[in-house]
Each structure stands twice: as C-alpha cells, then as structure tokens.
Design an enzyme around this catalytic site. Structure first.
Site, PDB file in Angstrom:
ATOM      1  N   SER A 199       0.750  -1.297  -0.149  1.00 26.46           N
ATOM      2  CA  SER A 199       0.027  -0.046   0.117  1.00 26.46           C
ATOM      3  C   SER A 199       0.880   1.347  -0.198  1.00 26.46           C
ATOM      4  CB  SER A 199      -0.774  -0.063   1.179  1.00 26.46           C
ATOM      5  OG  SER A 199      -1.483   1.124   1.382  1.00 26.46           O
ATOM      6  N   TYR A 212      -1.983  -1.052  10.534  1.00 24.57           N
ATOM      7  CA  TYR A 212      -2.217  -1.283   9.171  1.00 24.57           C
ATOM      8  C   TYR A 212      -0.740  -1.048   8.139  1.00 24.57           C
ATOM      9  CZ  TYR A 212      -4.051  -1.345   4.141  1.00 24.57           C
ATOM     10  OH  TYR A 212      -4.341  -1.429   2.859  1.00 24.57           O
TER      11      TYR A 212
HETATM   12  P1  NAD Z   1     -11.568  -5.782  -0.382  1.00 25.16           P
HETATM   13  O1  NAD Z   1     -12.330  -5.607   0.843  1.00 25.16           O
HETATM   14  O2  NAD Z   1     -12.100  -5.944  -1.563  1.00 25.16           O
HETATM   15  O3  NAD Z   1     -10.653  -6.971  -0.134  1.00 25.16           O
HETATM   16  C1  NAD Z   1     -10.079  -7.430   0.955  1.00 25.16           C
HETATM   17  C2  NAD Z   1     -10.166  -8.917   1.229  1.00 25.16           C
HETATM   18  O4  NAD Z   1      -9.575  -9.358   2.229  1.00 25.16           O
HETATM   19  C3  NAD Z   1     -11.783  -9.286   1.246  1.00 25.16           C
HETATM   20  O5  NAD Z   1     -12.459  -9.467   0.255  1.00 25.16           O
HETATM   21  C4  NAD Z   1     -11.442 -10.486   2.130  1.00 25.16           C
HETATM   22  O6  NAD Z   1     -12.192 -11.565   1.485  1.00 25.16           O
HETATM   23  C5  NAD Z   1     -10.173 -10.721   2.554  1.00 25.16           C
HETATM   24  N1  NAD Z   1     -10.124 -10.755   4.168  1.00 25.16           N
HETATM   25  C6  NAD Z   1      -9.868 -10.149   4.950  1.00 25.16           C
HETATM   26  N2  NAD Z   1      -9.869 -10.606   6.114  1.00 25.16           N
HETATM   27  C7  NAD Z   1      -9.961 -11.955   5.930  1.00 25.16           C
HETATM   28  C8  NAD Z   1      -9.679 -13.160   6.701  1.00 25.16           C
HETATM   29  N3  NAD Z   1      -9.254 -13.206   7.893  1.00 25.16           N
HETATM   30  N4  NAD Z   1      -9.654 -14.307   5.848  1.00 25.16           N
HETATM   31  C9  NAD Z   1      -9.686 -14.469   4.560  1.00 25.16           C
HETATM   32  N5  NAD Z   1      -9.929 -13.433   3.913  1.00 25.16           N
HETATM   33  C10 NAD Z   1      -9.841 -12.108   4.338  1.00 25.16           C
HETATM   34  O7  NAD Z   1     -10.819  -4.446  -0.407  1.00 25.16           O
HETATM   35  P2  NAD Z   1      -9.403  -4.094  -1.210  1.00 25.16           P
HETATM   36  O8  NAD Z   1      -9.261  -2.728  -0.982  1.00 25.16           O
HETATM   37  O9  NAD Z   1      -9.492  -4.744  -2.630  1.00 25.16           O
HETATM   38  O10 NAD Z   1      -8.291  -5.117  -0.528  1.00 25.16           O
HETATM   39  C11 NAD Z   1      -7.401  -5.794  -1.018  1.00 25.16           C
HETATM   40  C12 NAD Z   1      -5.827  -5.495  -0.629  1.00 25.16           C
HETATM   41  O11 NAD Z   1      -5.775  -4.043  -1.286  1.00 25.16           O
HETATM   42  C13 NAD Z   1      -5.672  -5.378   0.753  1.00 25.16           C
HETATM   43  O12 NAD Z   1      -4.435  -6.015   1.023  1.00 25.16           O
HETATM   44  C14 NAD Z   1      -5.532  -3.844   0.890  1.00 25.16           C
HETATM   45  O13 NAD Z   1      -4.659  -3.766   2.345  1.00 25.16           O
HETATM   46  C15 NAD Z   1      -4.869  -3.402  -0.147  1.00 25.16           C
HETATM   47  N6  NAD Z   1      -4.992  -1.915  -0.267  1.00 25.16           N
HETATM   48  C16 NAD Z   1      -6.120  -1.282  -0.779  1.00 25.16           C
HETATM   49  C17 NAD Z   1      -6.191   0.046  -0.856  1.00 25.16           C
HETATM   50  C18 NAD Z   1      -7.663   0.554  -1.167  1.00 25.16           C
HETATM   51  O14 NAD Z   1      -7.525   1.675  -1.172  1.00 25.16           O
HETATM   52  N7  NAD Z   1      -8.594   0.029  -1.328  1.00 25.16           N
HETATM   53  C19 NAD Z   1      -5.042   0.551  -0.840  1.00 25.16           C
HETATM   54  C20 NAD Z   1      -3.945   0.034  -0.532  1.00 25.16           C
HETATM   55  C21 NAD Z   1      -3.920  -1.409  -0.459  1.00 25.16           C
END
Ligand code: NAD
Ligand code: MG
Length: 307
Positions: A199, A212
């Site tokens: 991230s 985080y």
């Molecule tokens: P999202 O909520 O769609 O995806 C996160 C997923 O993590 C969930 O769908 C869930 O299936 C999974 N998850 C969480 N806890 C879990 C557990 N205990 N067991 C199994 N699965 C679990 O959101 P996203 O933003 O697409 O997140 C995906 C990645 O992107 C993450 O690592 C997040 O930190 C990273 N990220 C997101 C952003 C943003 O702005 N959305 C920015 C930087 C990084």
C-alpha cells in the site's frame, strides 16, 4: 474486431486513450458504512472491476493462480483479468462474502476458464494448507500466488488501541502471507510468481492506521527479502502498492465514514482509483514479460510520490 465478438458492446477498455484525470469522473465516493467484511454488491456507486472493459491478450495462457480476497475489490479485478489472459483461477474469501465470490466465479467461467471457490479464514494456520491443496487438486498445479487479502480498521488514539483488532490485522496481513507463501512454494517451480498487495501506507503512514501501515511496510520488506532468496530458482516475488481504491475495505471502517466523500482527492489525479486500474500491474508481474523484475513494488496510486 469481428462482428461476433463478445467485445462488440465495449466502448471503453484499458487501452482507451482518454484523459486519466477524467476517467471514471462520473463515479464519486459517497458516505456509507458496511459491517466487515463488506460486500461489493452494496458499494455505492458500484466499483469497476473490468467486467465490461478488461481485454486480455493471452499473457497467462494455461497458468494456474490462487488469489486471496478474490471476491471483491482489487482481488476481484485481478481474478477477472487473469481469466481473460488465459489463466484458471482459485479465489479465497470469507464465508460471509459468498455472493461476491460467486459473481466473480461466474465471470471467470464465462471466459471458458476454471474457477475454484475456496472460502476460509486466513487467520487460521490450517486454512492456507487447505487452500494450496485444494487449488492444486482442482487446477492441477499452482504457478501464481497473489497474497491480497487484508484487514484495515482505523483507530484514532494509540493509547486506546484495541489489541484484538491488532491481532486481526497482523494475522491477516502478515502471518497468513508467510503461511500461504510457505505452503505454496512446496508446489511451485521455475517461472512461478508471487505477488503481494502492499500500500501507499508503506511510505506515508496515516496516523490512524499505525497497525495497518506497519504491516504494509513489512510486506515490502518480505517481498524484497524473499525475492532475493528465490530468484536464482526462477521464482519471482514482487508487490503492488495501491493508492486510494474504491473497494469495500474503505467503507468497513478502513477510514472514518465522514472522510469517505473526499476519498482520493489528495492524489495528483484528484480522484479515487477503480480496482480495474490495478489489474494490469498484477498481470505484468505474473507474466513472463516481467522476467527481469524481481523484488520490486509497482505503485499504482494516482500520483502520491513514494521514495
Ligand atoms: P476488499 O475488502 O475488497 O478486499 C479485502 C479482502 O480481504 C476481502 O474481500 C476478504 O475476502 C479478505 N479478507 C480479510 N480478512 C480475511 C480473513 N481473515 N480471511 C480471509 N480473507 C480475508 O478491499 P481491497 O481494497 O480490494 O483490498 C485488497 C488489498 O488491497 C488489501 O491487502 C488492502 O490492504 C490493499 N489496499 C487497498 C487499498 C484501497 O484503497 N482499497 C489501498 C492500498 C492497499
Ligand atoms: Mg470482499
């Protein structure tokens, strides 16, 4: 494009030369709240995962991928893109996310690829063993692992830090990545790739996301160190660092609800990103086109300069 092509209705794709500052300008974030783990189906406005726009070019033909958090958000966009590039795809998610996962499974299958739906809580050691075994059994192997699942819950005052929440974040973002990578490596050979989602928080930690952000710093370190260990065997490890992307994570206490409407305004492009805009970076790192890219983090953040 031939007249019978299923892409006939596509007027826009990732190769359209529109103005990136205006792309998705009709999609403004709206204040809302969902309970963890949230659902893409309830996100307003709905996010774009490339359902109607991602065009593949056969870059992952015959590859077998496992993507955690593949039901929604960035993982879902990656799953769709991988399938359109010719890969069979297994996705992991939490049982509560079944509806989102089934929708993505259907999209993978509509490309003529195999979709394997593997619910399971990654905070339990046994889950990663089962995920790898079930993927190998269903797909006949495993060449691409995307460690993408993540937990992000803001906490305003460090003195009142909720330790259960800390444990949840560390287990999901760090322990599970170690376990799953270890189990997957037992089945991977030369040409395989591992891609971790880190991230922009790994460079610019928000004061209310200390746990985080710490995990995202660690994911960058993990990526570089493991990449050095495995490169000579022909297994490449890299990462993608998203900026503000419109996903359920953001409205399940990833940030205070009153901030959601400004989401992404602080980027140089002045807008939030859509999950589909992340997919090409993962495709690149999974494909042999990136054969000389090792231990790298690709930043896809709308312009938030990183070191
Ligand atoms: P999202 O909520 O769609 O995806 C996160 C997923 O993590 C969930 O769908 C869930 O299936 C999974 N998850 C969480 N806890 C879990 C557990 N205990 N067991 C199994 N699965 C679990 O959101 P996203 O933003 O697409 O997140 C995906 C990645 O992107 C993450 O690592 C997040 O930190 C990273 N990220 C997101 C952003 C943003 O702005 N959305 C920015 C930087 C990084
Ligand atoms: Mg989800």
């Amino acid at each position: 494009m031939d007249a019978d092509s299923k892409e006939d209705n596509v007027t826009f794709n990732q190769l359209s030369f529109d103005n990136p500052a205006e792309r998705f300008s009709d999609m403004k974030p709206q204040a809302q709240h969902q309970r963890f783990p949230g659902s893409d189906a309830d996100l307003t406005p709905p996010a774009d995962h490339g359902e109607t726009s991602y065009r593949g070019t056969g870059r992952l033909t015959g590859r077998k991928a496992l993507i955690t958090g593949g039901d929604s958000g960035i993982g879902a966009a990656v799953a769709i893109a991988f399938a359109r590039e010719g890969a069979d795809v297994a996705i992991n998610y939490l049982e509560a996310e079944r509806a989102d996962a089934e929708r993505i499974g259907g999209l993978i299958e509509s490309e003529g690829r195999k979709a394997v739906l593997l619910p399971g809580d990654l905070r339990e050691r046994e889950t990663s063993r089962r995920l790898v075994a079930d993927t190998v059994e269903a797909l006949g192997g495993l060449d691409i692992l995307v460690n993408n699942a993540g937990n992000q819950v803001y906490q305003k005052d460090f003195r009142e830090f909720d330790e259960e929440e800390l444990d949840k974040t560390l287990r999901t973002n760090i322990d599970a990545m170690f376990w799953l990578t270890k189990d997957a490596l037992a089945r991977m050979g030369p040409g395989s790739t591992i891609i971790n989602t880190t991230s922009v928080q790994a460079y610019k930690p928000s004061p209310i996301l200390i746990d985080y952000a710490s995990t995202k710093y660690a994911i960058n370190g993990f990526t570089k160190g493991l990449a050095m260990q495995l490169a000579a065997e022909g297994i490449r490890v890299n990462a993608v660092a998203p900026g503000p992307i419109w996903t359920p994570l953001q409205v399940t206490e990833g940030q205070p609800p009153e901030k959601v409407e400004q989401f992404g305004e602080n980027t140089a492009l002045g807008r939030m990103g859509q999950p589909v805009e992340l997919a090409p970076a993962y495709v690149f790192l999974a494909s042999p086109e990136s054969s000389y890219v090792v231990g790298e983090t690709i930043n896809v953040n709308g312009g938030l300069p990183t070191p």
